[in-house]
Design a protein around this motif. Structure first.
Motif, short mmCIF file in Angstrom:
data_model
loop_
_atom_site.label_atom_id
_atom_site.label_comp_id
_atom_site.label_asym_id
_atom_site.label_seq_id
_atom_site.Cartn_x
_atom_site.Cartn_y
_atom_site.Cartn_z
N ARG A 9 0.84 -1.19 0.00
CA ARG A 9 0.00 0.00 0.00
C ARG A 9 0.88 1.25 0.00
NH1 ARG A 9 -5.55 -0.56 1.41
NH2 ARG A 9 -6.23 -2.45 0.36
N VAL A 10 0.45 2.27 -0.72
CA VAL A 10 1.19 3.53 -0.77
C VAL A 10 0.82 4.38 0.44
CG1 VAL A 10 1.60 5.66 -2.06
CG2 VAL A 10 1.33 3.48 -3.28
N VAL A 11 1.84 4.87 1.15
CA VAL A 11 1.64 5.66 2.36
C VAL A 11 2.24 7.04 2.16
CG1 VAL A 11 2.11 5.81 4.83
CG2 VAL A 11 1.73 3.57 3.77
N ASN A 12 1.48 8.07 2.50
CA ASN A 12 2.00 9.44 2.41
C ASN A 12 2.97 9.71 3.56
OD1 ASN A 12 0.45 10.22 0.14
ND2 ASN A 12 -1.34 10.52 1.45
N ASN A 13 4.11 10.32 3.21
CA ASN A 13 5.09 10.68 4.22
C ASN A 13 5.89 11.88 3.73
OD1 ASN A 13 7.39 10.86 5.92
ND2 ASN A 13 7.12 8.72 6.50
N PRO A 14 5.74 13.04 4.40
CA PRO A 14 6.43 14.26 3.94
C PRO A 14 7.94 14.15 3.99
CG PRO A 14 5.50 14.59 6.13
CD PRO A 14 4.96 13.27 5.63
N TYR A 15 8.48 13.17 4.77
CA TYR A 15 9.92 13.05 4.90
C TYR A 15 10.51 12.05 3.91
CZ TYR A 15 9.07 15.58 9.21
OH TYR A 15 8.67 16.52 10.12
N ALA A 16 9.64 11.34 3.21
CA ALA A 16 10.12 10.42 2.18
C ALA A 16 10.59 11.23 0.98
CB ALA A 16 9.03 9.45 1.77
N ILE A 17 11.51 10.68 0.21
CA ILE A 17 12.09 11.41 -0.92
C ILE A 17 11.03 11.81 -1.93
CG2 ILE A 17 13.67 11.21 -2.88
CD1 ILE A 17 15.38 9.35 -1.18
N ALA A 18 10.11 10.91 -2.23
CA ALA A 18 9.05 11.21 -3.21
C ALA A 18 7.76 11.67 -2.55
CB ALA A 18 8.79 9.97 -4.07
N GLY A 19 7.77 11.82 -1.23
CA GLY A 19 6.55 12.22 -0.52
C GLY A 19 5.67 11.04 -0.15
N THR A 20 5.97 9.86 -0.70
CA THR A 20 5.24 8.63 -0.38
C THR A 20 6.21 7.46 -0.37
OG1 THR A 20 4.75 8.15 -2.72
CG2 THR A 20 3.13 9.47 -1.50
N TYR A 21 5.77 6.38 0.21
CA TYR A 21 6.54 5.14 0.11
C TYR A 21 5.56 3.97 0.18
CZ TYR A 21 6.05 4.42 5.18
OH TYR A 21 5.56 4.22 6.45
N SER A 22 5.98 2.80 -0.25
CA SER A 22 5.14 1.61 -0.23
C SER A 22 5.54 0.71 0.93
CB SER A 22 5.27 0.84 -1.54
OG SER A 22 4.80 1.62 -2.63
N ARG A 23 4.55 0.10 1.55
CA ARG A 23 4.83 -0.85 2.62
C ARG A 23 3.81 -1.98 2.56
NH1 ARG A 23 2.88 2.56 7.99
NH2 ARG A 23 0.63 2.33 7.66
N LEU A 24 4.21 -3.12 3.08
CA LEU A 24 3.31 -4.27 3.14
C LEU A 24 2.31 -4.08 4.27
CD1 LEU A 24 5.77 -7.24 2.57
CD2 LEU A 24 3.91 -6.53 1.05
N GLU A 25 1.04 -4.31 3.98
CA GLU A 25 -0.01 -4.19 4.99
C GLU A 25 -0.95 -5.39 4.90
OE1 GLU A 25 -2.14 -0.53 4.74
OE2 GLU A 25 -0.45 0.69 5.41
N LEU A 26 -1.60 -5.67 6.02
CA LEU A 26 -2.60 -6.71 6.07
C LEU A 26 -3.94 -6.09 5.68
CD1 LEU A 26 -2.58 -9.71 6.84
CD2 LEU A 26 -3.31 -9.04 9.15
N VAL A 27 -4.55 -6.63 4.62
CA VAL A 27 -5.79 -6.08 4.07
C VAL A 27 -6.90 -7.12 4.22
CG1 VAL A 27 -6.92 -5.13 2.02
CG2 VAL A 27 -4.48 -4.70 2.43
N TYR A 28 -8.07 -6.67 4.67
CA TYR A 28 -9.19 -7.59 4.91
C TYR A 28 -10.33 -7.34 3.92
CZ TYR A 28 -6.96 -8.55 9.40
OH TYR A 28 -6.07 -8.92 10.38
N THR A 29 -10.98 -8.43 3.54
CA THR A 29 -12.24 -8.37 2.81
C THR A 29 -13.28 -9.06 3.69
OG1 THR A 29 -11.10 -8.53 0.69
CG2 THR A 29 -13.47 -8.96 0.68
N TYR A 30 -14.46 -8.45 3.82
CA TYR A 30 -15.47 -8.97 4.73
C TYR A 30 -16.64 -9.58 3.95
CZ TYR A 30 -12.81 -6.51 8.23
OH TYR A 30 -11.79 -6.09 9.04
N TYR A 31 -17.26 -10.57 4.59
CA TYR A 31 -18.37 -11.31 3.98
C TYR A 31 -19.45 -11.51 5.03
CZ TYR A 31 -14.79 -12.54 0.51
OH TYR A 31 -13.79 -12.49 -0.44
N PHE A 32 -20.69 -11.66 4.54
CA PHE A 32 -21.81 -11.92 5.44
C PHE A 32 -22.42 -13.28 5.08
CE2 PHE A 32 -21.37 -7.33 5.34
CZ PHE A 32 -21.43 -7.01 6.69
N LEU A 33 -22.54 -14.14 6.08
CA LEU A 33 -23.09 -15.48 5.91
C LEU A 33 -24.51 -15.50 6.46
CD1 LEU A 33 -22.79 -18.59 5.38
CD2 LEU A 33 -21.91 -18.74 7.73
#
Length: 211
Positions: free
Chosen positions: A124-148
């Motif tokens: 996921r791309v994360v905004n960071n004013p101190y990063a060289i490009a203003g953003t950086y990518s990091r691995l994140e845990l992403v969830y998808t939800y379902y209803f049974l």
């Protein structure tokens, strides 16, 4: 000078974030119940991205890999969050394909609806004013939800309030009011759980009045 020090500091934070262990990448104490009813206790590692569960116990030289077709459910004590988690293999047509047993975590079991989830690790791309490009990518845990539902039907949650209103359409007005009053955010697991609990309570009240 201060700018470079801060940049180095956030670079270290980024490296630390990239190095973290996600639940699917570590072994957990737990048990598996196979489709035949056998119970296996030992160390478990799982992946909802591949729908494969690995199992190993004392005396085993190599791990045993099981797909959703071979197991009924498994539970683990997740060391990364210090709590028990329970997963079931349920038939579902993933990516508009034919139905096959895939792994769902049970967040809440209830009637008429239960809340399930699937997880994946992605950049996921994360905004960071101190990063060289203003953003950086990091691995994140992403969830998808379902209803049974009570009949075994599984509906994927698209992520919007309108999706919630449609899934609970036979009580749409009450759900709309509840979402507004409680300031429900659809990107929060806890808020989705509140909606399910509230919806189910409407039927508990109805059943109580009939008795």
């Amino acid at each position: 000078m201060r700018k470079y020090v801060l940049s180095f500091f956030f670079f270290i934070i980024i490296l630390t974030a990239q190095a973290q262990d996600f639940p699917s990448q570590v072994w957990h104490d737990g048990k598996i119940v196979s489709i035949e009813g056998d119970t296996l206790r030992g160390q478990i590692r799982y992946s909802q991205e591949t729908d494969i569960v690995e199992y190993i116990a004392d005396g085993m030289r190599t791990a045993l890999a099981l797909t959703g077709r071979k197991l009924l459910y498994f539970e683990i004590f997740d060391k990364t969050v210090s709590r028990y988690r329970e997963f079931y293999a349920l038939p579902y047509a993933l990516n508009n394909d034919y139905e096959a047993p895939i792994l769902f975590e049970v967040i809440h079991e209830g009637r008429p609806f239960s809340l399930l989830s699937r997880e994946r690790v992605e950049y996921r791309v994360v905004n960071n004013p101190y990063a060289i490009a203003g953003t950086y990518s990091r691995l994140e845990l992403v969830y998808t939800y379902y209803f049974l539902d009570a009949k075994g039907g599984i509906q994927r949650f698209g992520g919007s309030k309108r999706d919630l209103e449609w899934i609970f359409k036979n009580r749409e007005d009450k759900i709309k009011k509840f979402i507004k009053q409680k300031k429900i955010r659809t990107d929060r697991r806890g808020d989705l759980l509140k909606v399910v609990l509230y919806y189910n309570s409407l039927f508990e009240e109805k059943n109580a009045s009939n008795n």
